[in-house]
Design a protein around this motif. Structure first.
Motif, PDB file in Angstrom:
ATOM      1  N   VAL A   1       0.864  -1.181   0.000  1.00 33.01           N
ATOM      2  CA  VAL A   1       0.000   0.000   0.000  1.00 33.01           C
ATOM      3  C   VAL A   1       0.902   1.232   0.000  1.00 33.01           C
ATOM      4  O   VAL A   1       1.807   1.355   0.815  1.00 33.01           O
TER       5      VAL A   1
ATOM      6  N   PRO B   1       1.759   5.112   0.450  1.00 38.13           N
ATOM      7  CA  PRO B   1       1.231   6.247   1.216  1.00 38.13           C
ATOM      8  C   PRO B   1       0.923   7.444   0.329  1.00 38.13           C
ATOM      9  O   PRO B   1       1.605   7.689  -0.661  1.00 38.13           O
TER      10      PRO B   1
ATOM     11  N   SER C   1       8.651   6.140  12.071  1.00 35.37           N
ATOM     12  CA  SER C   1       8.114   4.804  11.762  1.00 35.37           C
ATOM     13  C   SER C   1       8.771   4.175  10.536  1.00 35.37           C
ATOM     14  O   SER C   1       8.717   2.962  10.355  1.00 35.37           O
ATOM     15  N   CYS C   2       9.375   4.977   9.690  1.00 29.25           N
ATOM     16  CA  CYS C   2       9.852   4.457   8.408  1.00 29.25           C
ATOM     17  C   CYS C   2      11.238   3.832   8.541  1.00 29.25           C
ATOM     18  O   CYS C   2      12.244   4.531   8.712  1.00 29.25           O
TER      19      CYS C   2
ATOM     20  N   ALA D   1      12.725   6.809   4.349  1.00 27.93           N
ATOM     21  CA  ALA D   1      12.210   7.388   3.099  1.00 27.93           C
ATOM     22  C   ALA D   1      11.498   8.710   3.337  1.00 27.93           C
ATOM     23  O   ALA D   1      11.157   9.403   2.384  1.00 27.93           O
ATOM     24  N   ILE D   2      11.242   9.070   4.616  1.00 31.71           N
ATOM     25  CA  ILE D   2      10.493  10.305   4.889  1.00 31.71           C
ATOM     26  C   ILE D   2      11.409  11.334   5.557  1.00 31.71           C
ATOM     27  O   ILE D   2      12.058  11.027   6.564  1.00 31.71           O
TER      28      ILE D   2
ATOM     29  N   ILE E   1       8.318  12.255   0.765  1.00 34.95           N
ATOM     30  CA  ILE E   1       8.556  10.807   0.675  1.00 34.95           C
ATOM     31  C   ILE E   1       9.431  10.519  -0.533  1.00 34.95           C
ATOM     32  O   ILE E   1       9.100  10.897  -1.662  1.00 34.95           O
TER      33      ILE E   1
ATOM     34  N   LEU F   1       9.033   1.281   0.359  1.00 33.55           N
ATOM     35  CA  LEU F   1       8.653  -0.096   0.016  1.00 33.55           C
ATOM     36  C   LEU F   1       7.141  -0.301   0.036  1.00 33.55           C
ATOM     37  O   LEU F   1       6.662  -1.421  -0.087  1.00 33.55           O
ATOM     38  N   SER F   2       6.394   0.772   0.235  1.00 33.02           N
ATOM     39  CA  SER F   2       4.919   0.687   0.283  1.00 33.02           C
ATOM     40  C   SER F   2       4.445  -0.309   1.337  1.00 33.02           C
ATOM     41  O   SER F   2       3.581  -1.144   1.068  1.00 33.02           O
TER      42      SER F   2
ATOM     43  N   GLY G   1       3.190   0.695   4.337  1.00 36.94           N
ATOM     44  CA  GLY G   1       2.017   1.241   5.013  1.00 36.94           C
ATOM     45  C   GLY G   1       2.238   1.663   6.454  1.00 36.94           C
ATOM     46  O   GLY G   1       1.330   2.191   7.090  1.00 36.94           O
ATOM     47  N   ASP G   2       3.440   1.465   6.993  1.00 35.04           N
ATOM     48  CA  ASP G   2       3.681   1.794   8.404  1.00 35.04           C
ATOM     49  C   ASP G   2       3.416   3.272   8.705  1.00 35.04           C
ATOM     50  O   ASP G   2       2.815   3.605   9.728  1.00 35.04           O
ATOM     51  N   CYS G   3       3.847   4.152   7.813  1.00 39.63           N
ATOM     52  CA  CYS G   3       3.747   5.589   8.101  1.00 39.63           C
ATOM     53  C   CYS G   3       2.298   6.056   8.167  1.00 39.63           C
ATOM     54  O   CYS G   3       1.914   6.813   9.055  1.00 39.63           O
TER      55      CYS G   3
HETATM   56  S1  SF4 Z   1       5.183   3.074   3.199  1.00 39.86           S
HETATM   57 FE1  SF4 Z   1       6.774   2.168   4.532  1.00 39.86          FE
HETATM   58  S2  SF4 Z   1       8.667   2.443   3.403  1.00 39.86           S
HETATM   59 FE2  SF4 Z   1       7.172   3.800   2.453  1.00 39.86          FE
HETATM   60  S3  SF4 Z   1       7.475   5.791   3.447  1.00 39.86           S
HETATM   61 FE3  SF4 Z   1       5.867   4.706   4.588  1.00 39.86          FE
HETATM   62  S4  SF4 Z   1       6.922   3.633   6.262  1.00 39.86           S
HETATM   63 FE4  SF4 Z   1       8.459   4.226   4.734  1.00 39.86          FE
END
Ligand code: SF4
Ligand code: SF4
Ligand code: SF4
Length: 194
Positions: A80, A82, A98-99, A103-104, A113, A119-120, A122-124
């Motif tokens: 997923v 962001p 969180s990333c 990447a942020i 971003i 890596l998509s 979804g954590d952020c």
């Molecule tokens: S989706 Fe994952 S890898 Fe991508 S910016 Fe958010 S936390 Fe980072």
């Protein structure tokens, strides 16, 4: 009970990190592949049928790939992406922390971003309290041809699709080609190489 001729491994049910719900896809993949009677093909090729003769499919809810999509014939992992919305950011910095891919970062107008690192997973967007970050495009990353054993190799990236139907078609078409065109004593992994 007769073997179905395939194995589908999936990751932990109800994992909070899941980017895509894999349960329906699991049910539909099982039904589709059962209808192809793959075991008959395997049985015709190998005597006796051993574990490494059986095609393996992996369903993972997110890019962490706990069920090992990289070492299966078919690796299917949810993603997923962001999306930054117009909702004002409260600058809590939670998304940055969180990333795991770093990447942020912060730019003059707010968070930025780096798509080359993302890596998509979804954590952020899951930790964002304001709704500034939300779920964008989601789907499945597809890999093919992974295996362990005497000549191990990682599965190769095939691409990304957005619907369960596209995954079902991809798997069914590939298995059908193996059933129709696989040579005697040829495992799926070697058929895919050929
Ligand atoms: S989706 Fe994952 S890898 Fe991508 S910016 Fe958010 S936390 Fe980072
Ligand atoms: S692959 Fe992702 S969703 Fe599946 S168990 Fe691992 S962290 Fe959870
Ligand atoms: S988590 Fe959301 S509110 Fe907090 S800094 Fe990131 S975008 Fe802004």
């Amino acid at each position: 009970m007769k073997h179905t001729g395939f194995e589908i491994e999936h990751c932990r049910p109800n994992c909070p990190k899941s980017s895509r719900n894999w349960h329906n896809l699991y049910e539909e993949l099982t039904a589709n592949l059962t209808s192809l009677n793959l075991y008959q093909t395997i049985e015709d090729k190998f005597h006796p049928v051993l574990h490494h003769h059986i095609p393996k499919i992996c369903l993972a809810g997110c890019p962490n790939g706990c069920s090992h999509p990289n070492i299966k014939d078919f690796g299917i992992s949810g993603y997923v992406t962001p999306q930054i919305t117009d909702v004002p950011c409260i600058e809590c910095n939670k998304c940055v922390l969180s990333c795991q891919e770093m990447a942020i970062t912060w730019g003059p107008s707010g968070i930025v971003i780096d798509q080359t690192r993302c890596l998509s997973c979804g954590d952020c967007q899951r930790v964002c309290p304001s709704g500034t970050l939300t779920a964008g495009e989601s789907g499945w990353t597809l890999r093919l041809g992974g295996r362990v054993g005497r000549h191990p190799q990682f599965a190769k990236l095939v691409g990304q699709v957005q619907t369960d139907e596209e995954v079902l078609t991809w798997v069914s078409d590939t298995i059908t080609r193996y059933i129709e065109n696989g040579q005697p004593q040829e495992r799926l992994t070697h058929f895919l190489e050929r």
